[in-house]
Design a protein around this motif. Structure first.
Motif, PDB file in Angstrom:
ATOM      1  N   TYR B 125       0.814  -1.219   0.000  1.00 42.94           N
ATOM      2  CA  TYR B 125       0.000   0.000   0.000  1.00 42.94           C
ATOM      3  C   TYR B 125       0.848   1.270   0.000  1.00 42.94           C
ATOM      4  O   TYR B 125       0.293   2.365  -0.047  1.00 42.94           O
ATOM      5  CB  TYR B 125      -0.954   0.022   1.201  1.00 42.94           C
ATOM      6  N   GLY B 126       2.173   1.117   0.029  1.00 41.27           N
ATOM      7  CA  GLY B 126       3.034   2.294   0.080  1.00 41.27           C
ATOM      8  C   GLY B 126       2.600   3.131   1.259  1.00 41.27           C
ATOM      9  O   GLY B 126       2.333   2.622   2.346  1.00 41.27           O
ATOM     10  N   GLU B 127       2.506   4.421   1.045  1.00 45.33           N
ATOM     11  CA  GLU B 127       1.941   5.244   2.099  1.00 45.33           C
ATOM     12  C   GLU B 127       0.487   5.481   1.736  1.00 45.33           C
ATOM     13  O   GLU B 127       0.189   6.238   0.824  1.00 45.33           O
ATOM     14  CB  GLU B 127       2.696   6.556   2.221  1.00 45.33           C
ATOM     15  N   ALA B 128      -0.372   4.767   2.442  1.00 40.68           N
ATOM     16  CA  ALA B 128      -1.804   4.833   2.134  1.00 40.68           C
ATOM     17  C   ALA B 128      -2.197   6.303   2.050  1.00 40.68           C
ATOM     18  O   ALA B 128      -2.032   7.057   2.997  1.00 40.68           O
ATOM     19  CB  ALA B 128      -2.596   4.093   3.195  1.00 40.68           C
ATOM     20  N   MET B 129      -2.705   6.682   0.885  1.00 40.67           N
ATOM     21  CA  MET B 129      -2.787   8.109   0.608  1.00 40.67           C
ATOM     22  C   MET B 129      -4.068   8.770   1.056  1.00 40.67           C
ATOM     23  O   MET B 129      -4.079   9.918   1.455  1.00 40.67           O
ATOM     24  CB  MET B 129      -2.585   8.335  -0.885  1.00 40.67           C
ATOM     25  N   VAL B 130      -5.161   8.040   0.935  1.00 46.39           N
ATOM     26  CA  VAL B 130      -6.444   8.696   1.173  1.00 46.39           C
ATOM     27  C   VAL B 130      -6.938   8.478   2.601  1.00 46.39           C
ATOM     28  O   VAL B 130      -7.701   9.274   3.140  1.00 46.39           O
ATOM     29  CB  VAL B 130      -7.476   8.189   0.143  1.00 46.39           C
ATOM     30  N   THR B 131      -6.489   7.413   3.231  1.00 48.13           N
ATOM     31  CA  THR B 131      -7.061   7.074   4.532  1.00 48.13           C
ATOM     32  C   THR B 131      -6.016   7.066   5.649  1.00 48.13           C
ATOM     33  O   THR B 131      -5.859   6.072   6.327  1.00 48.13           O
ATOM     34  CB  THR B 131      -7.723   5.682   4.475  1.00 48.13           C
ATOM     35  N   PRO B 132      -5.310   8.143   5.852  1.00 51.88           N
ATOM     36  CA  PRO B 132      -4.350   8.130   6.952  1.00 51.88           C
ATOM     37  C   PRO B 132      -5.083   7.946   8.280  1.00 51.88           C
ATOM     38  O   PRO B 132      -6.199   8.432   8.445  1.00 51.88           O
ATOM     39  CB  PRO B 132      -3.697   9.512   6.877  1.00 51.88           C
ATOM     40  N   ASP B 133      -4.461   7.219   9.183  1.00 49.32           N
ATOM     41  CA  ASP B 133      -5.005   6.967  10.512  1.00 49.32           C
ATOM     42  C   ASP B 133      -6.207   6.035  10.515  1.00 49.32           C
ATOM     43  O   ASP B 133      -6.755   5.741  11.557  1.00 49.32           O
ATOM     44  CB  ASP B 133      -5.353   8.267  11.254  1.00 49.32           C
ATOM     45  N   GLY B 210      10.217   6.433  17.506  1.00 45.39           N
ATOM     46  CA  GLY B 210       9.336   5.666  18.396  1.00 45.39           C
ATOM     47  C   GLY B 210       7.862   5.849  18.110  1.00 45.39           C
ATOM     48  O   GLY B 210       7.017   5.213  18.736  1.00 45.39           O
ATOM     49  N   THR B 211       7.529   6.707  17.136  1.00 43.33           N
ATOM     50  CA  THR B 211       6.106   6.964  16.866  1.00 43.33           C
ATOM     51  C   THR B 211       5.553   6.076  15.757  1.00 43.33           C
ATOM     52  O   THR B 211       4.355   6.091  15.498  1.00 43.33           O
ATOM     53  CB  THR B 211       5.871   8.426  16.439  1.00 43.33           C
ATOM     54  N   GLN B 212       6.421   5.316  15.071  1.00 48.40           N
ATOM     55  CA  GLN B 212       5.915   4.455  13.991  1.00 48.40           C
ATOM     56  C   GLN B 212       4.887   3.491  14.574  1.00 48.40           C
ATOM     57  O   GLN B 212       5.144   2.840  15.573  1.00 48.40           O
ATOM     58  CB  GLN B 212       7.049   3.653  13.356  1.00 48.40           C
ATOM     59  N   ARG B 213       3.743   3.417  13.909  1.00 47.78           N
ATOM     60  CA  ARG B 213       2.656   2.566  14.401  1.00 47.78           C
ATOM     61  C   ARG B 213       2.441   1.413  13.432  1.00 47.78           C
ATOM     62  O   ARG B 213       2.284   1.629  12.236  1.00 47.78           O
ATOM     63  CB  ARG B 213       1.370   3.390  14.529  1.00 47.78           C
ATOM     64  N   LYS B 214       2.430   0.210  13.959  1.00 49.30           N
ATOM     65  CA  LYS B 214       2.287  -0.957  13.086  1.00 49.30           C
ATOM     66  C   LYS B 214       1.391  -1.988  13.737  1.00 49.30           C
ATOM     67  O   LYS B 214       1.310  -2.086  14.963  1.00 49.30           O
ATOM     68  CB  LYS B 214       3.653  -1.592  12.814  1.00 49.30           C
ATOM     69  N   SER B 215       0.766  -2.766  12.893  1.00 55.31           N
ATOM     70  CA  SER B 215      -0.041  -3.866  13.374  1.00 55.31           C
ATOM     71  C   SER B 215       0.758  -5.159  13.226  1.00 55.31           C
ATOM     72  O   SER B 215       1.672  -5.246  12.410  1.00 55.31           O
ATOM     73  CB  SER B 215      -1.340  -3.934  12.581  1.00 55.31           C
ATOM     74  N   TYR B 216       0.434  -6.134  14.042  1.00 58.06           N
ATOM     75  CA  TYR B 216       1.131  -7.425  14.030  1.00 58.06           C
ATOM     76  C   TYR B 216       0.102  -8.536  14.150  1.00 58.06           C
ATOM     77  O   TYR B 216      -1.020  -8.324  14.617  1.00 58.06           O
ATOM     78  CB  TYR B 216       2.116  -7.509  15.213  1.00 58.06           C
ATOM     79  N   LEU B 217       0.520  -9.741  13.745  1.00 59.94           N
ATOM     80  CA  LEU B 217      -0.369 -10.902  13.820  1.00 59.94           C
ATOM     81  C   LEU B 217       0.443 -12.110  14.272  1.00 59.94           C
ATOM     82  O   LEU B 217       1.586 -12.297  13.845  1.00 59.94           O
ATOM     83  CB  LEU B 217      -0.991 -11.158  12.435  1.00 59.94           C
ATOM     84  N   TRP B 281      13.670   3.478   8.515  1.00 61.81           N
ATOM     85  CA  TRP B 281      14.669   3.366   7.455  1.00 61.81           C
ATOM     86  C   TRP B 281      14.062   3.967   6.198  1.00 61.81           C
ATOM     87  O   TRP B 281      12.871   4.278   6.165  1.00 61.81           O
ATOM     88  CB  TRP B 281      15.064   1.893   7.236  1.00 61.81           C
ATOM     89  N   ILE B 282      14.883   4.134   5.161  1.00 64.40           N
ATOM     90  CA  ILE B 282      14.384   4.694   3.900  1.00 64.40           C
ATOM     91  C   ILE B 282      13.284   3.801   3.346  1.00 64.40           C
ATOM     92  O   ILE B 282      13.478   2.613   3.161  1.00 64.40           O
ATOM     93  CB  ILE B 282      15.526   4.797   2.868  1.00 64.40           C
ATOM     94  N   GLY B 283      12.127   4.390   3.125  1.00 62.90           N
ATOM     95  CA  GLY B 283      11.022   3.604   2.577  1.00 62.90           C
ATOM     96  C   GLY B 283      10.178   2.944   3.650  1.00 62.90           C
ATOM     97  O   GLY B 283       9.188   2.295   3.350  1.00 62.90           O
ATOM     98  N   ASP B 284      10.580   3.084   4.899  1.00 60.15           N
ATOM     99  CA  ASP B 284       9.754   2.554   5.993  1.00 60.15           C
ATOM    100  C   ASP B 284       8.416   3.273   5.970  1.00 60.15           C
ATOM    101  O   ASP B 284       8.340   4.473   5.738  1.00 60.15           O
ATOM    102  CB  ASP B 284      10.465   2.807   7.332  1.00 60.15           C
ATOM    103  N   ASN B 285       7.384   2.510   6.216  1.00 56.74           N
ATOM    104  CA  ASN B 285       6.055   3.105   6.276  1.00 56.74           C
ATOM    105  C   ASN B 285       5.719   3.368   7.741  1.00 56.74           C
ATOM    106  O   ASN B 285       5.639   2.431   8.527  1.00 56.74           O
ATOM    107  CB  ASN B 285       5.050   2.134   5.651  1.00 56.74           C
ATOM    108  N   PRO B 286       5.548   4.637   8.114  1.00 57.43           N
ATOM    109  CA  PRO B 286       5.365   4.945   9.543  1.00 57.43           C
ATOM    110  C   PRO B 286       4.024   4.487  10.115  1.00 57.43           C
ATOM    111  O   PRO B 286       3.825   4.559  11.323  1.00 57.43           O
ATOM    112  CB  PRO B 286       5.488   6.471   9.597  1.00 57.43           C
ATOM    113  N   PHE B 287       3.123   3.997   9.258  1.00 57.91           N
ATOM    114  CA  PHE B 287       1.817   3.555   9.755  1.00 57.91           C
ATOM    115  C   PHE B 287       1.334   2.371   8.937  1.00 57.91           C
ATOM    116  O   PHE B 287       1.033   2.510   7.748  1.00 57.91           O
ATOM    117  CB  PHE B 287       0.808   4.711   9.667  1.00 57.91           C
ATOM    118  N   ILE B 288       1.299   1.198   9.540  1.00 60.39           N
ATOM    119  CA  ILE B 288       0.743   0.021   8.859  1.00 60.39           C
ATOM    120  C   ILE B 288      -0.363  -0.563   9.717  1.00 60.39           C
ATOM    121  O   ILE B 288      -0.126  -1.077  10.813  1.00 60.39           O
ATOM    122  CB  ILE B 288       1.822  -1.042   8.574  1.00 60.39           C
TER     123      ILE B 288
END
Lengths: 329, 329
Positions: B125-133, B210-217, B281-288
């Motif tokens: 999804y790269g940086e999800a453009m339309v639905t941040p948060d 420390g603000t990068q937000r990610k989901s895990y499974l 890192w470069i290309g890291d997505n700060p919100f997944i």
């Protein structure tokens, strides 16, 4: 832009771009493996002092990188454009479109070249899912690919974006083309229809049921758009260094309308035999109509209608019967 | 499914899937180049009469096709998963993800195998453009790729869809994973944090701010989902034989929350040193954070929370210090 490097320089669009850039005073290095490109399209360019042609294949990364030296902008137009017969040679799209694009990007990186324009395609939208019968915008939902060609161009776009967003490229312009028409056209439905009618004026075999609706763009309008957008340098300071533009006219025609224009121009009334179904071939998209508001907002608009572009294409094919000899295989 | 073929069978997720399928009575051929996979993960499977492991690389198309013979379902999990260091070896994602997927598809075609499940990633999804948060749905707008890894998985998805829509595959299940946690986890932030804290309990270096937000499974939840969805056979009679499902939990955590769970579990209060910036890192997505309504509608839901999965991961790493020896390079 002082020195452009053009992959696919001997092709329909590539050679037309070569001529335009030379006329604008830009030095040009053309690169082509001459698998489908025609040296004849470069006859004028080859007499120009700031043009050189290097014959080579995008899979030859070392030669590609050497050829690119000294350029400051890459137009990456070389591709396998044989969408219809993808399943007869599935590796070709992977090699000539996906891997080729990777090699172009690595060669740019090796040479420190930071600007690229890429010829992508409306086929990347697969079957536009949410907006049937409406023009497809650049932000259409994440599509399901329906052809090897579309998949390979999507892969190419993704690689270019990764390089641009990863800081390797400053300006990446991705142009999603509808089908292009005009002088030096050597591939597509007008090519096929005229060939049939020239040999058998009373009968025309048509893939599908004639309802497929597609948009088209005249080649000089296409090049106007690419030169205009790259000149504006919208990608330079944008949040995303990848800028994507649909390129097309604000109209579409169905296959029957195309046939009517061609037959009227030729003064023929052939019997039409349809193969049936709403797709011309496996993976054919029965409706390609791109939303071009984004590129129009930059100030560009096409000069020719689809009807005018169809007639110019036909007239060029009539004056250049040699293309049927070199393309027959 | 009677005989499954699993690429990446010696990996974290692959080996766990091997064990689950064998327990369900499915015969399994495992395929792995052992570049990052661990034979130790297959110790149990290798004692099973209906399991065989074949060592080979996806770039070796002939061996791959021979190994696949007799299988009726392919789980294509093998990949270069080293997202962070993509720019140290850009060709690796192209080869091990894009070209590898093409070879898997061609081997399936050669063997007449018509069903595939593919481990894709929320990174597409790269940086999800339309639905941040907001959680990202499968139909998010056509994304701009931001990493070589995401670009290569997008390319793999496109190839699979082209094969399925082109009639070469009857059922294609594409699973877009968030990061997976659990037993046999050998790569990622918990792995790195625990390694640091084991060696220096007072200090933790953290990529980003420390603000990068990610989901895990949790890995068993991930496998439950894949087995459940492929069992439903939703792709069989659908308009599109390509069915795409996000896989994740309905929650996310930021890096500081992850660290808090890990430190509480270890009884440590290290000083935190952040490298800064909202990307690791470069290309890291700060919100997944993926919208998982579609897969939940099939009846699946995860058993473990992110917190529980983090703790299981940490406990497994504590009991298996050998993974740090084999993965250090």
């Amino acid at each position: 832009m002082q020195h452009a490097f053009i992959t696919g320089a001997a092709g329909f669009i590539g050679s037309t771009l070569v001529d335009r850039l030379l006329a604008h005073g830009v030095s040009v290095t053309g690169w082509d493996n001459l698998s489908t490109g025609q040296l004849r399209f470069l006859e004028g360019a080859l007499r120009h002092p700031t043009f050189r042609l290097i014959e080579g294949d995008n899979l030859d990364e070392r030669a590609l990188s050497a050829a690119m030296r000294g350029s400051d902008f890459v137009f990456h137009l070389a591709a396998n454009a044989d969408i219809k017969d993808g399943w007869s040679h599935p590796r070709r799209d992977l090699e000539q479109n996906t891997i080729a694009t990777f090699n172009v990007l690595e060669a740019m990186r090796a040479n420190g070249i930071k600007r690229i324009a890429f010829s992508s395609t409306g086929s990347v939208y697969g079957e536009a899912m949410v907006t049937p019968d409406k023009p497809t915008p650049e932000t259409d939902p994440f599509p399901i690919q329906t052809s090897l060609y579309g998949a390979s161009k999507t892969a190419g776009e993704g690689l270019i974006a990764a390089y641009a967003e990863g800081g390797q490229i400053d300006e990446a312009y991705i142009f999603r083309f509808v089908s292009i028409l005009g002088e030096r056209y050597t591939h597509g439905h007008v090519f096929d229809f005229y060939q049939q009618l020239r040999d058998h004026p009373q009968l025309l075999h048509v893939l599908g049921d004639g309802t497929q609706r597609k948009s088209y763009l005249y080649v000089q309008d296409c090049i106007d758009a690419m030169l205009h957008v790259t000149h504006t340098r919208t990608a330079r300071d944008a949040a995303h260094h990848t800028q994507i533009y649909n390129l097309g006219t604000a109209e579409y025609v169905d296959v029957r309308q195309s046939i009517a224009v061609i037959c009227q121009e030729l003064g023929l009334q052939p019997e039409l035999k349809f193969t049936g179904g709403n797709r011309g071939w496996i993976g054919d998209n029965p409706f390609i109509f791109l939303d071009t508001k984004k590129v129009r907002a930059t100030g560009w608009k096409p000069a020719l209608t689809i009807r005018e572009a169809l007639i110019r294409t036909l007239q060029w094919l009539q004056s250049n019967p040699w293309v049927y000899d070199v393309r027959s295989s």
